[in-house]
Design a protein around this motif. Structure first.
Motif, short mmCIF file in Angstrom:
data_model
loop_
_atom_site.label_atom_id
_atom_site.label_comp_id
_atom_site.label_asym_id
_atom_site.label_seq_id
_atom_site.Cartn_x
_atom_site.Cartn_y
_atom_site.Cartn_z
N MET A 160 -35.18 -48.70 -38.05
CA MET A 160 -34.28 -49.84 -37.85
C MET A 160 -32.99 -49.68 -38.64
SD MET A 160 -34.85 -53.88 -38.70
CE MET A 160 -34.44 -53.61 -40.42
N ILE A 161 -33.10 -49.31 -39.92
CA ILE A 161 -31.90 -49.16 -40.76
C ILE A 161 -31.04 -48.00 -40.29
CG2 ILE A 161 -31.09 -48.63 -43.09
CD1 ILE A 161 -33.53 -50.06 -44.19
N LEU A 162 -31.64 -46.86 -40.03
CA LEU A 162 -30.87 -45.67 -39.66
C LEU A 162 -30.24 -45.81 -38.29
CD1 LEU A 162 -33.28 -42.89 -41.00
CD2 LEU A 162 -31.19 -43.74 -42.06
N SER A 163 -30.92 -46.46 -37.35
CA SER A 163 -30.34 -46.62 -36.01
C SER A 163 -29.10 -47.49 -36.05
CB SER A 163 -31.38 -47.23 -35.06
OG SER A 163 -31.80 -48.51 -35.52
N GLU A 164 -29.08 -48.50 -36.93
CA GLU A 164 -27.89 -49.35 -37.06
C GLU A 164 -26.71 -48.54 -37.60
OE1 GLU A 164 -27.36 -52.44 -36.08
OE2 GLU A 164 -29.37 -52.43 -35.19
N PHE A 165 -26.96 -47.68 -38.54
CA PHE A 165 -25.88 -46.85 -39.09
C PHE A 165 -25.40 -45.82 -38.07
CE2 PHE A 165 -26.89 -48.73 -43.06
CZ PHE A 165 -25.84 -48.47 -43.92
N ILE A 166 -26.34 -45.21 -37.34
CA ILE A 166 -25.95 -44.20 -36.35
C ILE A 166 -25.14 -44.84 -35.23
CG2 ILE A 166 -26.88 -42.65 -34.58
CD1 ILE A 166 -29.19 -42.03 -36.48
#
Length: 280
Positions: A160-166
């Protein structure tokens, strides 16, 4: 105008006061453990808030933990489980986040919702099923069992966190790389991962602490003498009638060290990861 000039310093002072109070509240238990770990039993109970003196200074707890117990084995088990779980969570979490954020396919939103449910539902609710599965695969009393469980536990939040940044990375950057003939794996490992380092550090810190401090799954899945972790190994100094507080506090002091070291290493990236959303 004068009112605004007066209000801003007051509001800033109030924010710093609240943050400072919370910092003291969060650090107080750690300081209390460190202070009393170097004191004799009598010094601990006479005045637990006092610093060690020439009369109360005592290293017997550390000597007993290191020389007369298997603490280093427990420490190594915790370190192995935490580092391997962390590496798997970051690798698979980043790859899954890249797939969800970059590629549109049928079931994309349903898969994202499924992973979000993994954050909301505690993994401990499935302890019985997990135990049955671990026994079925003959992984009981192995570090592999803990690594698999912690990896599954940490993946939803990491994705969830990494997909938002990507998703915030400009598409032009990726399209330019594709036009130059760069493959998807190179784009991911050479372009995307370096750009999301603050998010990776954030995930690493938030993932490491629950894994390192967990007592539930080591007690159920790996209670054997050779596979105990630090949190489970400390329990041997806590008895039903007598507790060796010097050894307990010494063990906890040594167990805090990896978490503090990791926080100092990733603190700058962690702060950048937490504040980037507010800045944007």
């Amino acid at each position: 105008m004068k009112t605004h000039k007066i209000t801003r310093p007051l509001s800033s002072a109030g924010v710093h006061l609240v943050l400072g109070g919370y910092t003291l509240l969060a650090l107080f238990p750690i300081l209390l453990i460190l202070i009393n770990a170097f004191k004799s039993r009598a010094g601990i109970f006479d005045d637990p808030l006092a610093l060690p003196t020439a009369e109360t200074f005592f290293l017997g707890g550390f000597e007993k933990v290191i020389a007369k117990s298997h603490f280093m084995l427990y420490f190594g088990n915790s370190l192995t489980v935490t580092l391997v779980s962390l590496a798997l969570i970051l690798l698979f979490g980043a790859m899954a986040a890249w797939a969800l954020a970059e590629y549109k396919f049928r079931g994309n939103r349903l898969l994202a919702l499924y992973l979000a449910i993994g954050i909301m539902v505690p993994i401990r609710l499935g302890t019985v099923s997990i135990l049955e599965l671990i026994v079925k695969f003959d992984l009981i009393n192995t570090l592999t069992a803990l690594i698999l469980v912690y990896t599954a536990q940490g993946l939803p939040l990491a994705i969830m966190i990494l997909s938002e940044f990507i998703a915030q990375i400009p598409k032009e950057l990726k399209e330019a790389a594709r036009c130059d003939g760069v493959g998807e794996f190179k784009i991911f490992f050479q372009i995307i991962l370096p750009l999301i380092r603050p998010a990776v550090a954030t995930v690493a810190v938030f993932t490491m602490i629950p894994v390192w401090n967990d007592l539930w799954f080591p007690l159920i899945l790996a209670p054997g003498e050779e596979t105990q972790t630090v949190t489970l190994g400390v329990q041997q100094f806590i008895g039903q009638y007598v507790t060796d507080w010097n050894s307990v506090l010494a063990s906890l002091s040594l167990a805090v060290i990896p978490v503090l070291i990791m926080y100092m290493i990733f603190s700058r990236q962690l702060i950048r990861g937490l504040t980037s959303g507010a800045v944007k």
